[in-house]
Design a protein around this motif. Structure first.
Motif, PDB file in Angstrom:
ATOM      1  N   LYS A   1      14.664 -11.491  -7.204  1.00  0.00           N
ATOM      2  CA  LYS A   1      14.830 -12.577  -6.232  1.00  0.00           C
ATOM      3  C   LYS A   1      15.425 -12.063  -4.922  1.00  0.00           C
ATOM      4  O   LYS A   1      15.277 -12.689  -3.875  1.00  0.00           O
ATOM      5  N   GLU A   2      16.104 -10.933  -4.985  1.00  0.00           N
ATOM      6  CA  GLU A   2      16.775 -10.381  -3.808  1.00  0.00           C
ATOM      7  C   GLU A   2      15.856  -9.496  -2.969  1.00  0.00           C
ATOM      8  O   GLU A   2      16.265  -9.013  -1.907  1.00  0.00           O
ATOM      9  N   CYS A   3      14.629  -9.266  -3.421  1.00  0.00           N
ATOM     10  CA  CYS A   3      13.708  -8.391  -2.692  1.00  0.00           C
ATOM     11  C   CYS A   3      12.993  -9.173  -1.590  1.00  0.00           C
ATOM     12  O   CYS A   3      12.121  -9.994  -1.873  1.00  0.00           O
ATOM     13  N   THR A   4      13.374  -8.934  -0.354  1.00  0.00           N
ATOM     14  CA  THR A   4      12.767  -9.628   0.781  1.00  0.00           C
ATOM     15  C   THR A   4      12.445  -8.621   1.876  1.00  0.00           C
ATOM     16  O   THR A   4      13.057  -7.554   1.965  1.00  0.00           O
ATOM     17  N   PHE A   5      11.477  -8.970   2.731  1.00  0.00           N
ATOM     18  CA  PHE A   5      11.046  -8.054   3.779  1.00  0.00           C
ATOM     19  C   PHE A   5      12.165  -7.702   4.745  1.00  0.00           C
ATOM     20  O   PHE A   5      12.192  -6.600   5.294  1.00  0.00           O
ATOM     21  N   ASP A   6      13.108  -8.609   4.961  1.00  0.00           N
ATOM     22  CA  ASP A   6      14.179  -8.310   5.917  1.00  0.00           C
ATOM     23  C   ASP A   6      15.158  -7.269   5.382  1.00  0.00           C
ATOM     24  O   ASP A   6      15.999  -6.767   6.136  1.00  0.00           O
ATOM     25  N   LYS A   7      15.039  -6.918   4.093  1.00  0.00           N
ATOM     26  CA  LYS A   7      15.886  -5.867   3.524  1.00  0.00           C
ATOM     27  C   LYS A   7      15.165  -4.523   3.452  1.00  0.00           C
ATOM     28  O   LYS A   7      15.710  -3.546   2.949  1.00  0.00           O
ATOM     29  N   ASP A   8      13.922  -4.495   3.934  1.00  0.00           N
ATOM     30  CA  ASP A   8      13.130  -3.274   3.889  1.00  0.00           C
ATOM     31  C   ASP A   8      13.445  -2.411   5.105  1.00  0.00           C
ATOM     32  O   ASP A   8      13.379  -2.872   6.242  1.00  0.00           O
ATOM     33  N   THR A   9      13.787  -1.157   4.868  1.00  0.00           N
ATOM     34  CA  THR A   9      14.119  -0.242   5.960  1.00  0.00           C
ATOM     35  C   THR A   9      12.958   0.680   6.303  1.00  0.00           C
ATOM     36  O   THR A   9      13.051   1.469   7.242  1.00  0.00           O
ATOM     37  N   GLU A  10      11.865   0.593   5.547  1.00  0.00           N
ATOM     38  CA  GLU A  10      10.729   1.478   5.774  1.00  0.00           C
ATOM     39  C   GLU A  10       9.861   0.971   6.926  1.00  0.00           C
ATOM     40  O   GLU A  10       9.740  -0.230   7.151  1.00  0.00           O
ATOM     41  N   LYS A  11       9.244   1.915   7.624  1.00  0.00           N
ATOM     42  CA  LYS A  11       8.305   1.605   8.698  1.00  0.00           C
ATOM     43  C   LYS A  11       6.946   2.190   8.323  1.00  0.00           C
ATOM     44  O   LYS A  11       6.855   3.171   7.604  1.00  0.00           O
ATOM     45  N   GLY A  12       5.895   1.587   8.803  1.00  0.00           N
ATOM     46  CA  GLY A  12       4.575   2.133   8.531  1.00  0.00           C
ATOM     47  C   GLY A  12       3.546   1.060   8.264  1.00  0.00           C
ATOM     48  O   GLY A  12       3.828  -0.144   8.322  1.00  0.00           O
ATOM     49  N   GLN A  13       2.335   1.506   7.951  1.00  0.00           N
ATOM     50  CA  GLN A  13       1.222   0.588   7.786  1.00  0.00           C
ATOM     51  C   GLN A  13       1.376  -0.280   6.539  1.00  0.00           C
ATOM     52  O   GLN A  13       1.093  -1.480   6.578  1.00  0.00           O
ATOM     53  N   ALA A  14       1.831   0.317   5.425  1.00  0.00           N
ATOM     54  CA  ALA A  14       1.893  -0.425   4.161  1.00  0.00           C
ATOM     55  C   ALA A  14       2.796  -1.655   4.241  1.00  0.00           C
ATOM     56  O   ALA A  14       2.372  -2.761   3.872  1.00  0.00           O
ATOM     57  N   PRO A  15       4.044  -1.525   4.738  1.00  0.00           N
ATOM     58  CA  PRO A  15       4.878  -2.725   4.870  1.00  0.00           C
ATOM     59  C   PRO A  15       4.268  -3.766   5.791  1.00  0.00           C
ATOM     60  O   PRO A  15       4.334  -4.969   5.519  1.00  0.00           O
ATOM     61  N   ASP A  16       3.634  -3.312   6.872  1.00  0.00           N
ATOM     62  CA  ASP A  16       3.009  -4.249   7.820  1.00  0.00           C
ATOM     63  C   ASP A  16       1.855  -4.991   7.164  1.00  0.00           C
ATOM     64  O   ASP A  16       1.670  -6.196   7.393  1.00  0.00           O
ATOM     65  N   VAL A  17       1.061  -4.283   6.353  1.00  0.00           N
ATOM     66  CA  VAL A  17      -0.063  -4.924   5.659  1.00  0.00           C
ATOM     67  C   VAL A  17       0.447  -5.972   4.676  1.00  0.00           C
ATOM     68  O   VAL A  17      -0.119  -7.068   4.566  1.00  0.00           O
ATOM     69  N   CYS A  18       1.518  -5.650   3.961  1.00  0.00           N
ATOM     70  CA  CYS A  18       2.082  -6.606   2.990  1.00  0.00           C
ATOM     71  C   CYS A  18       2.583  -7.869   3.694  1.00  0.00           C
ATOM     72  O   CYS A  18       2.384  -8.984   3.195  1.00  0.00           O
TER      73      CYS A  18
END
Length: 276
Positions: free
Chosen positions: A97-114
């Motif tokens: 439940k705690e996994c949200t995009f605002d906690k993602d520190t990675e940059k790149g195509q994959a996070p943007d596609v998700c």
């Protein structure tokens, strides 16, 4: 149908009931509220908290929600609905439940596609998140779930290993329920690869979802070659359905688990070696 006298509500009875309902509403006035045209207005949003119903002979001042009360009510309603959807989605994995995009520190195509997938969800098909162990496939799948839940979508996050280990009766019940969702995450495709039984279970689940409106979001450590060039018929029929319905997105980069492990080692070394 003939009604007895006890079933008939007179106009006087109706008025009594109406007045009792109106009078039962608690006082919601604040010090900043004010009267205008014979009714109460909210001092914050400047919209009515009361309205007048009836005609010249019978007039009643009835409470209504002002604009800010409506907004508060709608937000609380939305928050309750989202909580119920999130609890349902992660009933087997509450930590996600705690996994949200605002906690993602990675940059790149994959996070943007998700992230983009959430925006176009209603027009999209499924999603296949593949890559090496520990690169964040489960994390991104959970981020997608949480974002879809915020949009009021019914989503379910399930582990294929967990489904394989269920009884057939329980698995059939769960699978039929999954088919009614807007989207279903099937985590860790490939866990079944060493057993005929596991492959049959995964096929039955994938095939049921394939025939339903539910969109599949698959995570796997398998490569595209593993799936597209597979010669094993029992697995090939699984992969064919997935590749037909799910857009492949490679999640690559350094293993997040190894990275976290190194950070923990550095932190412990500092604690152990630094002199007081």
């Amino acid at each position: 149908m003939k009604y007895t006298e006890s079933w008939v509500m007179t106009m006087s009875d109706f008025k009594d009931v109406f007045e009792s309902i109106v009078n039962s509403v608690p006082d919601r006035s604040n010090s900043s509220d004010y009267m205008q045209d014979g009714i109460l207005y909210c001092g914050t949003c400047r919209t009515p908290k009361q309205t007048i119903v009836g005609d010249e002979s019978e007039r009643y001042v009835c409470p209504i929600m002002c604009k800010c009360e409506k907004e508060k009510y709608e937000k609380e309603k939305h928050d309750r609905e989202v909580k119920e959807l999130r609890d349902f989605c992660f009933r087997w994995f509450p930590e996600l439940k705690e996994c949200t995009f605002d906690k993602d520190t990675e940059k790149g195509q994959a996070p943007d596609v998700c992230k983009r997938y959430v925006d176009i969800f209603d027009e999209s098909e499924g999603l296949l998140l593949y890559g090496d162990v520990g690169t964040g496939k489960t994390f991104y799948a959970a981020c997608i779930c949480n974002a879809l839940v915020e949009k009021g979508k019914a989503v379910s996050f399930v582990s294929l290993e967990k489904l394989i280990n269920m009884s057939q009766t329980e698995r059939n019940y769960i699978t039929n329920g999954l088919a009614t969702c807007d989207a279903v995450v099937l985590d860790d495709l490939g866990v079944e690869r060493d057993t005929t039984f596991g492959a049959e279970v995964v096929y039955s689940v994938v095939n049921r979802l394939y025939a339903s409106p539910a969109k599949m979001i698959i995570t796997t450590n398998l490569s595209m070659d593993d799936m597209s060039k597979c010669q094993d018929l029992s697995k090939q029929r699984i992969y064919d359905r997935i590749l037909q319905r799910c857009y492949p997105v490679k999640i690559d980069g350094e293993s997040k688990r190894l990275k976290k492990g190194r950070e923990n080692i550095r932190r412990m070394r500092k604690l152990l070696e630094d002199k007081p």
